[in-house]
Design an enzyme around this catalytic site. Structure first.
Site, PDB file in Angstrom:
ATOM      1  N   ASN A   9       0.869  -1.180   0.000  1.00  0.00           N
ATOM      2  CA  ASN A   9       0.000   0.000   0.000  1.00  0.00           C
ATOM      3  C   ASN A   9       0.904   1.228   0.000  1.00  0.00           C
ATOM      4  O   ASN A   9       1.511   1.556   1.017  1.00  0.00           O
ATOM      5  CB  ASN A   9      -0.889  -0.047   1.256  1.00  0.00           C
ATOM      6  CG  ASN A   9      -1.724   1.199   1.424  1.00  0.00           C
ATOM      7  OD1 ASN A   9      -1.793   2.049   0.539  1.00  0.00           O
ATOM      8  ND2 ASN A   9      -2.367   1.313   2.580  1.00  0.00           N
ATOM      9  N   TRP A  10       0.986   1.866  -1.150  1.00  0.00           N
ATOM     10  CA  TRP A  10       1.925   2.991  -1.282  1.00  0.00           C
ATOM     11  C   TRP A  10       1.404   4.260  -0.615  1.00  0.00           C
ATOM     12  O   TRP A  10       2.120   5.242  -0.488  1.00  0.00           O
ATOM     13  CB  TRP A  10       2.226   3.258  -2.763  1.00  0.00           C
ATOM     14  CG  TRP A  10       2.952   2.133  -3.450  1.00  0.00           C
ATOM     15  CD1 TRP A  10       3.330   0.930  -2.901  1.00  0.00           C
ATOM     16  CD2 TRP A  10       3.403   2.096  -4.815  1.00  0.00           C
ATOM     17  NE1 TRP A  10       3.983   0.159  -3.843  1.00  0.00           N
ATOM     18  CE2 TRP A  10       4.039   0.846  -5.026  1.00  0.00           C
ATOM     19  CE3 TRP A  10       3.328   3.002  -5.881  1.00  0.00           C
ATOM     20  CZ2 TRP A  10       4.595   0.480  -6.259  1.00  0.00           C
ATOM     21  CZ3 TRP A  10       3.878   2.639  -7.108  1.00  0.00           C
ATOM     22  CH2 TRP A  10       4.504   1.397  -7.296  1.00  0.00           C
ATOM     23  N   LYS A  11       0.144   4.269  -0.261  1.00  0.00           N
ATOM     24  CA  LYS A  11      -0.481   5.452   0.358  1.00  0.00           C
ATOM     25  C   LYS A  11      -0.228   6.692  -0.506  1.00  0.00           C
ATOM     26  O   LYS A  11      -0.198   6.576  -1.720  1.00  0.00           O
ATOM     27  CB  LYS A  11       0.022   5.630   1.796  1.00  0.00           C
ATOM     28  CG  LYS A  11      -0.145   4.328   2.594  1.00  0.00           C
ATOM     29  CD  LYS A  11       0.034   4.491   4.069  1.00  0.00           C
ATOM     30  CE  LYS A  11      -0.154   3.141   4.747  1.00  0.00           C
ATOM     31  NZ  LYS A  11      -0.078   3.221   6.192  1.00  0.00           N
ATOM     32  N   HIS A  97      -9.550   0.948   4.780  1.00  0.00           N
ATOM     33  CA  HIS A  97      -8.245   1.083   5.425  1.00  0.00           C
ATOM     34  C   HIS A  97      -8.383   1.992   6.651  1.00  0.00           C
ATOM     35  O   HIS A  97      -9.158   2.941   6.639  1.00  0.00           O
ATOM     36  CB  HIS A  97      -7.216   1.662   4.445  1.00  0.00           C
ATOM     37  CG  HIS A  97      -5.841   1.669   5.025  1.00  0.00           C
ATOM     38  ND1 HIS A  97      -5.401   2.679   5.848  1.00  0.00           N
ATOM     39  CD2 HIS A  97      -4.844   0.771   4.954  1.00  0.00           C
ATOM     40  CE1 HIS A  97      -4.173   2.392   6.251  1.00  0.00           C
ATOM     41  NE2 HIS A  97      -3.811   1.243   5.723  1.00  0.00           N
ATOM     42  N   GLU A  99      -6.735   4.361   7.787  1.00  0.00           N
ATOM     43  CA  GLU A  99      -6.572   5.803   7.565  1.00  0.00           C
ATOM     44  C   GLU A  99      -7.835   6.412   6.966  1.00  0.00           C
ATOM     45  O   GLU A  99      -8.117   7.594   7.158  1.00  0.00           O
ATOM     46  CB  GLU A  99      -5.335   6.060   6.690  1.00  0.00           C
ATOM     47  CG  GLU A  99      -4.070   5.905   7.529  1.00  0.00           C
ATOM     48  CD  GLU A  99      -2.891   5.304   6.811  1.00  0.00           C
ATOM     49  OE1 GLU A  99      -2.835   5.354   5.576  1.00  0.00           O
ATOM     50  OE2 GLU A  99      -1.999   4.765   7.515  1.00  0.00           O
ATOM     51  N   GLU A 169      -5.295  -5.087  10.587  1.00  0.00           N
ATOM     52  CA  GLU A 169      -4.286  -4.062  10.805  1.00  0.00           C
ATOM     53  C   GLU A 169      -4.587  -3.321  12.104  1.00  0.00           C
ATOM     54  O   GLU A 169      -5.392  -2.384  12.117  1.00  0.00           O
ATOM     55  CB  GLU A 169      -4.287  -3.066   9.636  1.00  0.00           C
ATOM     56  CG  GLU A 169      -3.974  -3.696   8.304  1.00  0.00           C
ATOM     57  CD  GLU A 169      -3.438  -2.660   7.326  1.00  0.00           C
ATOM     58  OE1 GLU A 169      -2.289  -2.820   6.889  1.00  0.00           O
ATOM     59  OE2 GLU A 169      -4.148  -1.692   7.020  1.00  0.00           O
ATOM     60  N   GLY A 175       2.424   2.304  10.778  1.00  0.00           N
ATOM     61  CA  GLY A 175       3.334   3.425  10.607  1.00  0.00           C
ATOM     62  C   GLY A 175       4.015   3.871  11.887  1.00  0.00           C
ATOM     63  O   GLY A 175       4.644   4.925  11.934  1.00  0.00           O
ATOM     64  N   SER A 215       3.451  -2.004  10.374  1.00  0.00           N
ATOM     65  CA  SER A 215       4.907  -2.017  10.575  1.00  0.00           C
ATOM     66  C   SER A 215       5.557  -3.355  10.210  1.00  0.00           C
ATOM     67  O   SER A 215       6.459  -3.817  10.908  1.00  0.00           O
ATOM     68  CB  SER A 215       5.269  -1.597  11.994  1.00  0.00           C
ATOM     69  OG  SER A 215       4.806  -0.271  12.238  1.00  0.00           O
ATOM     70  N   GLY A 236       2.879  -1.162   4.250  1.00  0.00           N
ATOM     71  CA  GLY A 236       2.900   0.251   3.906  1.00  0.00           C
ATOM     72  C   GLY A 236       4.322   0.707   3.632  1.00  0.00           C
ATOM     73  O   GLY A 236       4.876   0.481   2.561  1.00  0.00           O
ATOM     74  N   GLY A 237       4.931   1.320   4.629  1.00  0.00           N
ATOM     75  CA  GLY A 237       6.259   1.924   4.481  1.00  0.00           C
ATOM     76  C   GLY A 237       7.290   1.050   3.781  1.00  0.00           C
ATOM     77  O   GLY A 237       7.986   1.512   2.865  1.00  0.00           O
TER      78      GLY A 237
HETATM   79  P1  PGA Z   1       2.834   0.354   7.598  1.00  0.00           P
HETATM   80  O1  PGA Z   1       1.359   0.498   6.948  1.00  0.00           O
HETATM   81  O2  PGA Z   1       3.404  -0.941   7.035  1.00  0.00           O
HETATM   82  O3  PGA Z   1       3.587   1.556   7.116  1.00  0.00           O
HETATM   83  O4  PGA Z   1       2.667   0.295   9.053  1.00  0.00           O
HETATM   84  C1  PGA Z   1       0.522  -0.609   6.786  1.00  0.00           C
HETATM   85  C2  PGA Z   1      -0.800  -0.190   6.214  1.00  0.00           C
HETATM   86  O5  PGA Z   1      -1.320   0.851   6.610  1.00  0.00           O
HETATM   87  O6  PGA Z   1      -1.375  -0.878   5.342  1.00  0.00           O
END
Ligand code: PGA
Length: 253
Positions: A9-11, A97, A99, A169, A175, A215, A236-237
């Site tokens: 997930n590149w956000k 998600h 967020e 999640e 994050g 994470s 994500g990251g």
């Molecule tokens: P993260 O994000 O790996 O940066 O914690 C995961 C996500 O939100 O899908």
């Protein structure tokens, strides 16, 4: 057997140049593994779906959207329909998600409509669920995840629900560098599988793929994937660095 499924997930990251380069490096790095041993998807920002989609078109890395709208077309300024996502080559769509739940304010009811719309539009939804830190501290994880699962999948027939991947999640792990321990993750994954058995049946419960997200890094992916009910990762990251993401994919094979 459930085939591992790793999604990036590149956000709100990358640009048209770096996004294409990133997916090219991922494709080169995972070689024959993608699509054979592990299902792999990347979810770039909407505006780069086409370019990234073109760059991955001759590979077995799939394209996913970070969000979707539930209406098919019309006066919905700023929204993107299932047909549009399909048109640019998406296979998957993230729904709910954290967020979007906690920053944008999406409700379980809205997310449920998105899951339905994705399936109707021929996409495979990834329904994200997970508790906040306060909720975990108050021992409400089971209650929150149960509610999100029941409301998120409401009205889906057994045939339709087989299109869905669940991503657990925990919001406190996203994050933040705080990963759930493999045991903490496994506990909730087992709960999710049990809920699928209650809501549908044992066969569906044994087939549904449940990703963990929060994470995930190159050095913890293998241990997490070693848990019985962990079938994949939503990253994500660490999905923004081709080397790290490829290491995660290989650790899951
Ligand atoms: P993260 O994000 O790996 O940066 O914690 C995961 C996500 O939100 O899908």
């Amino acid at each position: 057997m459930r085939k591992p499924f790793i999604a990036g997930n590149w956000k709100m990251n990358t640009d048209s140049h770096s996004g294409v380069k990133l997916v090219q490096d991922i494709i080169a790095g995972c070689g024959e593994i993608a699509g054979n041993k592990v299902d792999v998807a990347v979810c770039p920002p909407f505006v780069y779906l086409q370019q990234v989609g073109k760059a991955l078109s001759s590979s077995r890395v799939a394209l996913g959207a970070q969000d979707i709208y539930f209406e098919q077309k019309g006066a919905f300024t700023g929204e993107i329909s299932p047909a549009m996502l399909k048109d640019v080559g998406c296979t998957y769509a993230l729904c709910g998600h954290s967020e979007r739940r906690h920053v944008i304010g999406e409700t379980d009811e809205l997310i449920n409509k998105k899951v339905h719309a994705a399936i109707l539009g021929g996409l495979l939804p990834i329904l994200c669920v997970g508790e906040l830190l306060e909720e975990r501290k108050q021992n409400k994880t089971t209650e929150v995840v149960t509610r999100q699962m029941k409301k998120g999948l409401a009205g889906l027939t057994p045939e339709k629900v087989s299109a869905v991947t669940i991503a657990y999640e925990p919001v406190w792990a996203i994050g933040t560098g705080l990963t759930a321990t493999p045991q903490q993750a496994q506990e909730v994954h087992a709960l999710i599988r049990e809920l699928m058995a209650q809501m549908y049946n044992k066969k569906i419960a044994s087939e549904v793929r449940i990703q963990y997200g929060g994470s995930v890094k190159a050095d913890n992916a293998g241990e997490l994937m070693g848990q019985e009910d962990l079938d994949g990762l939503l990253v994500g990251g660490a999905s923004l660095k081709a080397d790290d993401f490829v290491t995660i994919i290989k650790a899951s094979a």
